[in-house]
Design a protein around this motif. Structure first.
Motif, PDB file in Angstrom:
ATOM      1  N   GLU A 127       3.082 120.542  77.353  1.00  0.00           N
ATOM      2  CA  GLU A 127       3.324 122.351  77.050  1.00  0.00           C
ATOM      3  C   GLU A 127       1.604 122.864  77.699  1.00  0.00           C
ATOM      4  O   GLU A 127       1.437 122.785  76.863  1.00  0.00           O
ATOM      5  N   VAL A 128       0.999 121.562  79.063  1.00  0.00           N
ATOM      6  CA  VAL A 128      -0.134 121.695  78.484  1.00  0.00           C
ATOM      7  C   VAL A 128      -1.228 123.790  78.613  1.00  0.00           C
ATOM      8  O   VAL A 128      -1.870 123.389  78.422  1.00  0.00           O
ATOM      9  N   ASP A 129      -0.201 123.970  80.189  1.00  0.00           N
ATOM     10  CA  ASP A 129      -0.841 125.686  79.757  1.00  0.00           C
ATOM     11  C   ASP A 129      -0.379 126.321  78.448  1.00  0.00           C
ATOM     12  O   ASP A 129      -1.346 127.132  78.193  1.00  0.00           O
ATOM     13  N   LEU A 142     -10.461 118.775  73.574  1.00  0.00           N
ATOM     14  CA  LEU A 142      -8.935 119.523  73.945  1.00  0.00           C
ATOM     15  C   LEU A 142      -9.430 120.012  75.653  1.00  0.00           C
ATOM     16  O   LEU A 142      -8.783 119.657  75.803  1.00  0.00           O
ATOM     17  N   ILE A 167      -8.793 118.960  78.651  1.00  0.00           N
ATOM     18  CA  ILE A 167      -7.795 119.686  79.812  1.00  0.00           C
ATOM     19  C   ILE A 167      -8.673 119.992  81.451  1.00  0.00           C
ATOM     20  O   ILE A 167      -7.989 119.073  82.474  1.00  0.00           O
ATOM     21  N   SER A 222      -0.817 124.556  75.488  1.00  0.00           N
ATOM     22  CA  SER A 222      -2.062 124.462  74.828  1.00  0.00           C
ATOM     23  C   SER A 222      -2.984 124.543  74.904  1.00  0.00           C
ATOM     24  O   SER A 222      -3.911 125.381  74.097  1.00  0.00           O
ATOM     25  N   GLU A 223      -3.467 125.238  75.794  1.00  0.00           N
ATOM     26  CA  GLU A 223      -4.335 125.619  76.121  1.00  0.00           C
ATOM     27  C   GLU A 223      -4.507 127.156  75.917  1.00  0.00           C
ATOM     28  O   GLU A 223      -5.999 127.260  75.785  1.00  0.00           O
ATOM     29  N   TYR A 230       0.109 119.503  74.082  1.00  0.00           N
ATOM     30  CA  TYR A 230      -0.307 118.919  75.166  1.00  0.00           C
ATOM     31  C   TYR A 230       0.615 117.919  75.469  1.00  0.00           C
ATOM     32  O   TYR A 230       0.572 117.139  75.873  1.00  0.00           O
ATOM     33  N   HIS A 231       0.665 116.593  74.047  1.00  0.00           N
ATOM     34  CA  HIS A 231       1.717 115.360  73.762  1.00  0.00           C
ATOM     35  C   HIS A 231       2.814 115.729  74.062  1.00  0.00           C
ATOM     36  O   HIS A 231       3.133 114.826  74.732  1.00  0.00           O
ATOM     37  N   ALA A 277      -1.598 123.672  69.464  1.00  0.00           N
ATOM     38  CA  ALA A 277      -1.877 123.434  70.466  1.00  0.00           C
ATOM     39  C   ALA A 277      -2.089 121.602  70.540  1.00  0.00           C
ATOM     40  O   ALA A 277      -1.254 121.350  72.273  1.00  0.00           O
ATOM     41  N   GLU A 278      -2.320 120.724  70.110  1.00  0.00           N
ATOM     42  CA  GLU A 278      -2.198 119.524  69.925  1.00  0.00           C
ATOM     43  C   GLU A 278      -0.723 118.930  70.266  1.00  0.00           C
ATOM     44  O   GLU A 278      -0.552 118.195  71.308  1.00  0.00           O
TER      45      GLU A 278
END
Length: 187
Positions: free
Chosen positions: A57-59, A80, A84, A61-62, A53-54, A49-50
């Motif tokens: 790809e935030v969705d 995290l 978000i 990751s969440e 995120y970096h 997920a980290e």
């Protein structure tokens, strides 16, 4: 460690590897039911997920972080998810995540102080954004007290000590003590 490296270089590929890791983990749990399996799935989910995120790809990751919390609430995942939510201006959700982070029980007093300082710092920022200055000041002062306590202990490494001074500088700045904040940033 291999998953960490892959998550850093190619988080989408690391995400695909999670299926195999989940199968391997399920098999290990059956074979060694009387022993904890380390690292656990929450850590694997957080690692990927980290990376996601970096990579922006935030969705995705969440989604992984929520799966991680479904297994076990771990500090990194809560932090995290709170970040978000904060960046998306979902302040109530961010507040819930950081209150959960502050409420976890940790293996050591140092970990407790580190994570609670992080949670209180973020809760202070959230309260400030919501216009709740009294609550913000209370959280930031608790974070500052914990950060000072951490600085008084053995920091482990020069990088950790520097990070703590930067964090303390931010807290002092939020409390309006710019001169002391600048002193910490110079250290």
């Amino acid at each position: 460690e291999t998953l960490e490296k892959l998550s850093d270089s190619n988080p989408l590929m690391a995400e695909k590897r999670l299926t195999a890791i989940e199968k391997m983990h399920a098999r290990a749990v059956k074979l060694w039911a009387d022993r904890p399996i380390e690292p656990g799935l929450p850590r694997a989910f957080y690692t990927v997920a980290e990376g996601l995120y970096h990579a922006g790809e935030v969705d995705r990751s969440e989604a992984l972080l929520k799966r991680s919390l479904g297994i076990e609430p771990v500090p990194n995942s809560l932090d995290l998810l709170g970040t978000i939510a904060l960046k998306r201006s979902k302040l109530e959700l961010a507040r819930d995540r950081y209150e959960d982070l502050a409420g976890l029980v940790y293996e050591s007093e140092t970990s407790q102080l580190q994570w609670e300082a992080r949670a209180r710092s973020q809760l202070g920022e959230i309260a400030l954004r919501l216009g709740e200055t009294k609550d913000s000041t209370r959280h930031i002062r608790i974070a500052l007290r914990h950060t000072n306590d951490l600085l008084a202990r053995d920091p482990g490494s020069i990088n950790q000590r520097a990070e703590r001074y930067v964090e303390r500088g931010k807290l002092l700045f939020l409390l309006g003590d710019v001169e002391l904040a600048m002193d910490d940033f110079r250290k």
